[in-house]
Design a protein around this motif. Structure first.
Motif, mmCIF file in Angstrom:
data_model
loop_
_atom_site.group_PDB
_atom_site.id
_atom_site.type_symbol
_atom_site.label_atom_id
_atom_site.label_comp_id
_atom_site.label_asym_id
_atom_site.label_seq_id
_atom_site.Cartn_x
_atom_site.Cartn_y
_atom_site.Cartn_z
ATOM 1 N N GLY A 113 10.824 -31.673 -70.917
ATOM 2 C CA GLY A 113 10.385 -31.234 -69.598
ATOM 3 C C GLY A 113 8.981 -30.665 -69.616
ATOM 4 N N ARG A 114 8.616 -29.989 -70.712
ATOM 5 C CA ARG A 114 7.275 -29.390 -70.801
ATOM 6 C C ARG A 114 6.197 -30.439 -71.060
ATOM 7 N NH1 ARG A 114 10.084 -25.236 -73.595
ATOM 8 N NH2 ARG A 114 9.414 -26.033 -75.630
ATOM 9 N N ILE A 115 6.517 -31.464 -71.851
ATOM 10 C CA ILE A 115 5.477 -32.419 -72.225
ATOM 11 C C ILE A 115 5.405 -33.621 -71.278
ATOM 12 C CG2 ILE A 115 5.606 -31.758 -74.639
ATOM 13 C CD1 ILE A 115 7.227 -34.226 -75.218
ATOM 14 N N ALA A 166 12.653 -28.534 -65.575
ATOM 15 C CA ALA A 166 13.761 -27.781 -66.156
ATOM 16 C C ALA A 166 14.433 -28.535 -67.300
ATOM 17 C CB ALA A 166 14.800 -27.461 -65.082
ATOM 18 N N GLY A 167 13.986 -29.770 -67.562
ATOM 19 C CA GLY A 167 14.565 -30.526 -68.669
ATOM 20 C C GLY A 167 15.714 -31.435 -68.271
ATOM 21 N N GLU A 168 15.922 -31.662 -66.985
ATOM 22 C CA GLU A 168 16.951 -32.609 -66.554
ATOM 23 C C GLU A 168 16.364 -34.019 -66.619
ATOM 24 O OE1 GLU A 168 20.008 -32.309 -63.045
ATOM 25 O OE2 GLU A 168 18.192 -33.308 -62.312
ATOM 26 N N LEU A 169 17.086 -34.920 -67.286
ATOM 27 C CA LEU A 169 16.605 -36.279 -67.485
ATOM 28 C C LEU A 169 17.239 -37.225 -66.471
ATOM 29 C CD1 LEU A 169 15.865 -34.847 -70.168
ATOM 30 C CD2 LEU A 169 16.472 -36.967 -71.346
ATOM 31 N N ARG A 170 16.463 -38.163 -65.984
ATOM 32 C CA ARG A 170 16.976 -39.234 -65.142
ATOM 33 C C ARG A 170 16.870 -40.530 -65.927
ATOM 34 N NH1 ARG A 170 14.500 -35.744 -61.473
ATOM 35 N NH2 ARG A 170 15.886 -35.031 -59.807
ATOM 36 N N VAL A 171 17.999 -41.187 -66.102
ATOM 37 C CA VAL A 171 18.049 -42.415 -66.895
ATOM 38 C C VAL A 171 18.754 -43.510 -66.106
ATOM 39 C CG1 VAL A 171 18.107 -41.088 -69.047
ATOM 40 C CG2 VAL A 171 20.247 -41.864 -68.021
ATOM 41 N N LEU A 183 21.008 -36.417 -66.693
ATOM 42 C CA LEU A 183 21.497 -35.796 -67.927
ATOM 43 C C LEU A 183 20.998 -34.359 -67.976
ATOM 44 C CD1 LEU A 183 20.886 -38.612 -70.598
ATOM 45 C CD2 LEU A 183 22.954 -38.132 -69.285
ATOM 46 N N ALA A 184 21.933 -33.433 -68.073
ATOM 47 C CA ALA A 184 21.570 -32.015 -68.126
ATOM 48 C C ALA A 184 21.898 -31.423 -69.495
ATOM 49 C CB ALA A 184 22.292 -31.247 -67.028
ATOM 50 N N ALA A 185 21.974 -32.279 -70.520
ATOM 51 C CA ALA A 185 22.302 -31.804 -71.866
ATOM 52 C C ALA A 185 21.155 -30.974 -72.448
ATOM 53 C CB ALA A 185 22.587 -33.006 -72.772
ATOM 54 N N GLU A 186 21.484 -30.122 -73.413
ATOM 55 C CA GLU A 186 20.451 -29.320 -74.064
ATOM 56 C C GLU A 186 19.567 -30.163 -74.967
ATOM 57 O OE1 GLU A 186 21.905 -25.913 -76.063
ATOM 58 O OE2 GLU A 186 22.780 -25.003 -74.259
ATOM 59 N N THR A 187 20.145 -31.204 -75.570
ATOM 60 C CA THR A 187 19.372 -32.094 -76.435
ATOM 61 C C THR A 187 19.789 -33.540 -76.176
ATOM 62 O OG1 THR A 187 20.970 -32.017 -78.270
ATOM 63 C CG2 THR A 187 19.204 -30.355 -78.267
ATOM 64 N N VAL A 188 18.887 -34.449 -76.494
ATOM 65 C CA VAL A 188 19.190 -35.877 -76.472
ATOM 66 C C VAL A 188 18.601 -36.486 -77.738
ATOM 67 C CG1 VAL A 188 19.295 -36.160 -73.967
ATOM 68 C CG2 VAL A 188 17.098 -36.384 -75.151
ATOM 69 N N THR A 189 19.081 -37.652 -78.086
ATOM 70 C CA THR A 189 18.492 -38.389 -79.202
ATOM 71 C C THR A 189 17.865 -39.669 -78.679
ATOM 72 O OG1 THR A 189 20.576 -39.521 -79.683
ATOM 73 C CG2 THR A 189 20.126 -37.483 -80.897
ATOM 74 N N LEU A 190 16.852 -40.123 -79.398
ATOM 75 C CA LEU A 190 16.214 -41.411 -79.149
ATOM 76 C C LEU A 190 16.627 -42.285 -80.330
ATOM 77 C CD1 LEU A 190 14.488 -39.098 -77.788
ATOM 78 C CD2 LEU A 190 12.527 -40.598 -78.021
ATOM 79 N N PRO A 191 17.783 -42.928 -80.268
ATOM 80 C CA PRO A 191 18.380 -43.504 -81.470
ATOM 81 C C PRO A 191 17.577 -44.664 -82.066
ATOM 82 C CG PRO A 191 19.983 -43.313 -79.684
ATOM 83 C CD PRO A 191 18.636 -43.109 -79.091
ATOM 84 N N HIS A 192 17.626 -44.721 -83.388
ATOM 85 C CA HIS A 192 17.132 -45.911 -84.079
ATOM 86 C C HIS A 192 18.007 -47.075 -83.614
ATOM 87 C CE1 HIS A 192 16.476 -48.779 -87.345
ATOM 88 N NE2 HIS A 192 15.382 -48.118 -87.643
#
Length: 282
Positions: free
Chosen positions: A79-81, A112-117, A127-136
């Motif tokens: 959210g910050r970057i 706030a870090g909420e992701l739209r996918v 997605l309102a999770a605290e973390t997500v992964t960008l999977p290989h």
């Protein structure tokens, strides 16, 4: 950005990291006038363009590292970057996975870090999770479907994720085997070309060894390829193995899926794309 005055006649600006000029409020000129080449404003814009290029490359390298390692990334950080165009350019349309392990293409991030996918059904999810992964990609069970859907959407990724070459470890590797010899004898390009390819792959060449470092399952694993040759002869690929940072060599069954895939990708990219035996039988 806006236009800056450069003398009494011209204005200059930075367009797509390139300095352009115009007369007054007219259309941009095709080339930079000779009178402006050493102007202080032009020099400052060139320095800014160089910094922006370095910043963009650093963002790309960082996101690529997150993806290769599949490490959890705090959504608050995203959210910050996200407002930074350089970060947004490399993050947009990457496949992310939240806590529910449902994959989707990243389209937006709130402050706030909420992701739209966008998921495989074409639905926009939050997605309102605290973390997500960008999977290989080797870890994505729906890789083929994601590739097809990305083609339908016209998705392009700055970070090589969906269309990254992947190699699945065979189920029948020998229990005590420590080396892969599939690429032994593969002809390599000139030393200069080899170094350029290695750099593009994110690998390092030191003497007769090429390494690819991967963080997987809480440890750093180095895929190591041996290069055979000297000043007077052509270079060929030798064996491929994996080791931990303390130098301990791993048996092939101990090598994780990402480290295996990245090591084989390295060897294939340098050795012509296919195992030597496959080329002989073609």
């Amino acid at each position: 950005m806006g236009w800056l005055s450069a003398g009494d006649t011209y204005e200059v600006s930075l367009v797509e990291h390139k300095v352009v000029a115009r007369r007054g409020s007219g259309r941009p000129l095709k080339t930079l006038p000779k009178a402006l080449r050493d102007h202080p404003e032009v020099d400052r814009l060139r320095q800014l363009a160089e910094w922006l290029d370095r910043h963009s490359a650093a963002c790309l390298a960082q996101v690529d590292a997150w993806m290769v390692s599949s490490v959890p990334v705090p959504t608050a950080l995203l959210g910050r970057i996200w407002p930074d165009p350089a970060w947004q350019d490399v993050l947009r349309d990457l496949v992310v996975v939240g806590d529910d392990e449902e994959a989707g293409f990243l389209r937006d991030v709130t402050g706030a870090g909420e992701l739209r996918v966008v998921d495989l059904d074409g639905e926009t999810l939050r997605l309102a999770a605290e973390t997500v992964t960008l999977p290989h990609p080797i870890l994505l069970p729906d890789l083929d479907e994601l590739r097809d859907f990305a083609a339908d959407l016209g998705v392009t990724q700055r970070v090589e994720q969906l269309h990254r070459a992947t190699w699945a470890k065979p189920a029948d590797v020998r229990e005590r085997a420590t080396e892969v010899t599939d690429f032994d004898g593969a002809k390599l390009p000139s030393r200069a070309t080899l170094l350029a390819r290695a750099t593009a792959l994110g690998c390092q060449v030191s003497g007769s060894i090429i390494t690819c470092r991967v963080y997987e399952s809480g440890r750093i694993v180095e895929a190591t390829g041996w290069l055979d040759g000297d000043y007077w002869s052509d270079w060929t690929m030798g064996s491929l193995s994996w080791r931990l940072r303390d130098g301990r060599q791993l048996r092939l069954p101990e090598v994780g899926p990402v480290a295996w895939s990245e090591g084989m990708r390295m060897a294939a990219a340098l050795g012509g794309g296919q195992p030597v035996e496959a080329e002989k039988g073609a």
